[in-house]
Design a protein around this motif. Structure first.
Motif, PDB file in Angstrom:
ATOM      1  N   ARG A 143      85.000  77.384 195.663  1.00 44.02           N
ATOM      2  CA  ARG A 143      85.016  77.567 194.208  1.00 44.02           C
ATOM      3  C   ARG A 143      84.178  78.787 193.806  1.00 44.02           C
ATOM      4  N   GLY A 144      83.013  78.949 194.451  1.00 39.14           N
ATOM      5  CA  GLY A 144      82.165  80.095 194.139  1.00 39.14           C
ATOM      6  C   GLY A 144      82.825  81.417 194.493  1.00 39.14           C
ATOM      7  N   THR A 145      83.559  81.431 195.631  1.00 38.98           N
ATOM      8  CA  THR A 145      84.251  82.646 196.045  1.00 38.98           C
ATOM      9  C   THR A 145      85.310  83.045 195.023  1.00 38.98           C
ATOM     10  N   THR A 146      86.046  82.059 194.515  1.00 36.22           N
ATOM     11  CA  THR A 146      87.078  82.336 193.515  1.00 36.22           C
ATOM     12  C   THR A 146      86.466  82.901 192.236  1.00 36.22           C
ATOM     13  N   GLN A 147      85.371  82.287 191.787  1.00 36.45           N
ATOM     14  CA  GLN A 147      84.729  82.755 190.558  1.00 36.45           C
ATOM     15  C   GLN A 147      84.192  84.178 190.703  1.00 36.45           C
ATOM     16  N   LEU A 148      83.514  84.446 191.828  1.00 35.04           N
ATOM     17  CA  LEU A 148      82.942  85.776 192.025  1.00 35.04           C
ATOM     18  C   LEU A 148      84.024  86.828 192.249  1.00 35.04           C
ATOM     19  N   ALA A 149      85.091  86.449 192.954  1.00 38.96           N
ATOM     20  CA  ALA A 149      86.168  87.412 193.209  1.00 38.96           C
ATOM     21  C   ALA A 149      86.805  87.875 191.904  1.00 38.96           C
ATOM     22  N   GLN A 150      86.900  86.968 190.923  1.00 37.82           N
ATOM     23  CA  GLN A 150      87.488  87.343 189.637  1.00 37.82           C
ATOM     24  C   GLN A 150      86.583  88.300 188.869  1.00 37.82           C
ATOM     25  N   SER A 151      85.270  88.088 188.984  1.00 38.36           N
ATOM     26  CA  SER A 151      84.347  88.945 188.232  1.00 38.36           C
ATOM     27  C   SER A 151      84.036  90.251 188.954  1.00 38.36           C
ATOM     28  N   LEU A 152      84.022  90.203 190.304  1.00 36.39           N
ATOM     29  CA  LEU A 152      83.670  91.402 191.074  1.00 36.39           C
ATOM     30  C   LEU A 152      84.879  92.263 191.414  1.00 36.39           C
ATOM     31  N   GLY A 153      86.054  91.650 191.427  1.00 36.14           N
ATOM     32  CA  GLY A 153      87.253  92.382 191.819  1.00 36.14           C
ATOM     33  C   GLY A 153      87.378  92.553 193.315  1.00 36.14           C
ATOM     34  N   ARG A 154      86.604  91.809 194.079  1.00 33.51           N
ATOM     35  CA  ARG A 154      86.642  91.854 195.543  1.00 33.51           C
ATOM     36  C   ARG A 154      86.036  90.559 196.081  1.00 33.51           C
ATOM     37  N   ALA A 155      86.139  90.385 197.391  1.00 33.14           N
ATOM     38  CA  ALA A 155      85.553  89.195 198.000  1.00 33.14           C
ATOM     39  C   ALA A 155      84.026  89.308 197.994  1.00 33.14           C
ATOM     40  N   PRO A 156      83.309  88.278 197.611  1.00 36.48           N
ATOM     41  CA  PRO A 156      81.850  88.353 197.571  1.00 36.48           C
ATOM     42  C   PRO A 156      81.239  88.323 198.965  1.00 36.48           C
ATOM     43  N   THR A 157      80.056  88.883 199.096  1.00 32.20           N
ATOM     44  CA  THR A 157      79.323  88.834 200.357  1.00 32.20           C
ATOM     45  C   THR A 157      78.583  87.500 200.453  1.00 32.20           C
ATOM     46  N   PRO A 158      78.134  87.109 201.655  1.00 27.60           N
ATOM     47  CA  PRO A 158      77.343  85.873 201.775  1.00 27.60           C
ATOM     48  C   PRO A 158      76.107  85.886 200.890  1.00 27.60           C
ATOM     49  N   SER A 159      75.460  87.036 200.748  1.00 26.54           N
ATOM     50  CA  SER A 159      74.272  87.124 199.899  1.00 26.54           C
ATOM     51  C   SER A 159      74.622  86.864 198.439  1.00 26.54           C
ATOM     52  N   GLU A 160      75.736  87.411 197.980  1.00 25.46           N
ATOM     53  CA  GLU A 160      76.161  87.195 196.602  1.00 25.46           C
ATOM     54  C   GLU A 160      76.536  85.738 196.365  1.00 25.46           C
ATOM     55  N   LEU A 161      77.189  85.131 197.346  1.00 23.96           N
ATOM     56  CA  LEU A 161      77.522  83.712 197.228  1.00 23.96           C
ATOM     57  C   LEU A 161      76.262  82.858 197.172  1.00 23.96           C
ATOM     58  N   ALA A 162      75.295  83.193 198.022  1.00 21.46           N
ATOM     59  CA  ALA A 162      74.043  82.432 198.051  1.00 21.46           C
ATOM     60  C   ALA A 162      73.333  82.515 196.705  1.00 21.46           C
ATOM     61  N   SER A 163      73.285  83.709 196.125  1.00 25.70           N
ATOM     62  CA  SER A 163      72.634  83.881 194.830  1.00 25.70           C
ATOM     63  C   SER A 163      73.386  83.137 193.734  1.00 25.70           C
ATOM     64  N   HIS A 164      74.712  83.173 193.781  1.00 27.86           N
ATOM     65  CA  HIS A 164      75.539  82.517 192.763  1.00 27.86           C
ATOM     66  C   HIS A 164      75.384  81.002 192.801  1.00 27.86           C
TER      67      HIS A 164
END
Length: 274
Positions: A143-164
């Motif tokens: 779910r976090g990957t989907t949310q971040l991908a929509q806002s970032l326009g790319r696949a999130p990194t593990p660090s970005e997922l961890a922060s999110h």
């Protein structure tokens, strides 16, 4: 207003036959069943009329269960299994619904049925069994990957997922690794255009592996042999020469070579036995 089923019936638990997806029914299509929940709640616990009302309600809302099941189809589980699981969720919703709480049944039933289907995926959809905690973590990561991908326009990194998600990076990596257990590749899957499958690239048991210890023990013994004896063994067992060929090469008779081989092998067996 349409009337509900007027005769007692039993819910069919057999796997449903393949059929087109049910047409989603509108909220008003179920309005005639609202009074039945009030009647069900008003009956004493052991009143025989409770079971008849319960069965009528379950049958009336079966299209809802099938509609939820179809929404989850195409994810690696058979449609028939999903419909059966959704029906079980519907039964739980009917049994747990309390009309006096204010909410209508559809608002209560939809998340209940969807939760049952999601639990089915979580418990049975993994090719390799992993702990429940990792399964739930993988769901959060998805779910976090989907949310971040929509806002970032790319696949999130593990660090970005961890922060999110508010967790550490190592936990994210562990969850991403667990996601690989959800689906496995078939050994018959082609890996090139020539028809070579994954199974064709896998090794087979090597019986000679059982002889490794003997080879390691024998190697220093061979080095201690006289040069001629060692040469005879090499020609016989490594080059594959016959006794006659060895005899011609070293200038001895075939009988002498036979006796020498017998003596050398006897000595080596005796040393190995020690």
């Amino acid at each position: 207003m349409p009337a509900c089923v007027s005769e007692p019936v039993t819910v069919d638990t057999a796997p449903p036959r393949e059929r087109p997806a049910p047409r989603p029914r509108k909220r008003d299509d179920y309005s005639h069943c609202r009074p039945l929940f009030d009647q069900l709640a008003a009956l004493p616990e052991h009143d025989p009329g409770r079971e008849r009302l319960r069965e009528r309600l379950i049958i009336e809302f079966l299209p809802l269960a099938e509609h939820v099941a179809v929404r989850f189809s195409g994810r690696g589980q058979s449609r028939d299994d999903l419909i059966q699981v959704a029906r079980m969720g519907l039964v739980k919703a009917v049994d747990r619904f309390e009309p006096g709480k204010g909410a209508d049944f559809l608002s209560f039933a939809v998340p209940t049925v969807m939760g049952e289907v999601r639990r089915f995926f979580r418990d049975t959809g993994w090719a390799v069994r992993v702990p429940r905690g990792l399964q739930e973590l993988q769901g959060r990561l998805a779910r976090g990957t989907t949310q971040l991908a929509q806002s970032l326009g790319r696949a999130p990194t593990p660090s970005e997922l961890a922060s999110h998600l508010g967790i550490d990076v190592e936990t994210v990596r562990e969850g991403l690794l667990a996601a690989n257990c959800y689906e496995t590749s078939s050994l018959d899957r082609p890996i090139d255009d020539g028809g070579l499958s994954l199974a064709d690239t896998m090794g087979e048991p090597d019986d000679s592996m059982a002889l490794v210890d003997d080879h390691q023990t024998l190697a220093p013994m061979l080095k201690r042999l006289p040069p001629r004896d060692r040469a005879i063994l090499e020609m016989r067992f490594f080059e594959g020469l016959s006794q006659s060929q060895i005899a011609a090469r070293v200038g001895l008779s075939q009988m002498q070579i036979s006796r020498l081989l017998t003596k050398i092998l006897h000595q080596l067996r005796a040393q190995l036995g020690e």
